[in-house]
Scaffold this active site. Structure first.
Site, PDB file in Angstrom:
ATOM      1  CG  ASP A 113       0.820 -18.159 -21.938  1.00  0.00           C
ATOM      2  OD1 ASP A 113       0.295 -18.727 -20.957  1.00  0.00           O
ATOM      3  OD2 ASP A 113       0.294 -18.126 -23.072  1.00  0.00           O
ATOM      4  CD  GLU A 133       1.095 -21.457 -18.591  1.00  0.00           C
ATOM      5  OE1 GLU A 133      -0.011 -21.055 -18.213  1.00  0.00           O
ATOM      6  OE2 GLU A 133       1.347 -21.779 -19.760  1.00  0.00           O
ATOM      7  CG  ASP A 192      -1.019 -16.293 -26.250  1.00  0.00           C
ATOM      8  OD1 ASP A 192      -1.692 -17.097 -25.579  1.00  0.00           O
ATOM      9  OD2 ASP A 192      -0.953 -16.321 -27.488  1.00  0.00           O
TER      10      ASP A 192
END
Length: 273
Positions: free
Chosen positions: A55, A139, A235
């Site tokens: 992340d 991501e 996170d």
């Protein structure tokens, strides 16, 4: 070299394979030689079987789903005061004078120092991750859209322009796009795989009960599920959800028709290739 003849250079690594072309480039009073070669290599096999989700963030540059994280370097922020001072000094000089050229060289030197520090940090981080993990889930962030200005225009002025400007500067300073690019080719070199997943609700979904709500993210660093009460660093929760989304995407790919690198079904041309 054409028109220059033989030139001495410092060889940083052995040249393997057949030399195809040589590119000489200059940057900040330094010259670099890039030699492109062609050779056959065996398909790499990654020595590890570890899988991790990542992340991206501001307070933490990259948080891994195993609990570890990389602190941000913020190379531009560290050199910002020196850069502002050097730019002001250059602005007071008469343009194209000798003193102006010296001041300009000083500004360029600071910019080179910022870029070199950022690239060095990113290379070390991506090398460590790619060597220790066979598959990395990350991501699919559209950094260009995320870092657009929010100022708007006279008819439709933007909101929270100053806060958005600081966020844009922090995102660009950390080099999220370059981090993902380096991870991709280094994992391929080591026989690993990079899996991208949609970033929607990765930091708002509870990893325990699956409850999705914006109230779960109480602050930039704190996550507390409004349904089951699960608490953890925001996170880290995002990294865990990214890892699970990567597993789900691979599972769907195993049971669905073959897709190409762009995510579309292969055409006749790609099937023939």
């Amino acid at each position: 070299m054409p028109k220059l003849g033989w030139i001495r250079y410092r060889n940083s690594r052995d040249v393997l394979g057949v030399v195809k072309n040589v590119i000489v480039s200059g940057k900040q009073d330094k010259w670099f030689v890039s030699i492109q070669t062609e050779r056959e290599v065996n398909a790499p096999v990654h020595p590890s079987t570890a899988i991790v989700g990542i992340d991206m963030g501001i307070a933490r540059f990259a948080t891994l789903s195993d609990g570890s994280y990389f602190a941000p370097l913020n190379s531009f922020k560290r050199q910002e005061k020196a850069l502002v001072k050097a730019q002001r000094s250059m602005s007071r000089k008469r343009k194209f004078s000798n003193n102006w050229k010296k001041a300009k060289a000083n500004v360029q030197k600071i910019h080179a120092r910022i870029g070199n520090a950022r690239r060095d940090y990113l290379h070390k981080a991506t090398t460590t991750i790619s060597q220790n993990h066979a598959m990395v889930c990350i991501e699919d962030l559209q950094v260009g859209n995320m870092s657009k200005s929010a100022s708007g225009n006279t008819k439709t002025p933007g909101k929270n322009v100053k806060a958005k400007s600081r966020l844009n500067k922090a995102i660009l300073d950390q080099g999220w796009f370059e981090f993902r690019r380096q991870l991709g080719y280094k994992l391929a070199w080591n026989g690993g795989q990079l899996v991208t997943v949609p970033p929607r609700n990765t930091s708002r979904t509870c990893p325990c009960c699956g409850h999705v709500a914006k109230e779960n993210r109480l602050s930039q660093a704190r996550f507390e599920c409004a349904d089951c009460g699960f608490e953890e660093n925001a996170d880290l929760v995002g990294a865990i959800n990214v890892l699970r989304a990567g597993h789900a995407r691979l599972a769907c790919a195993d049971t669905s028709p073959a897709v190409g690198a762009s995510g579309q079904e292969p055409t006749e041309a790609t099937q023939a290739a």
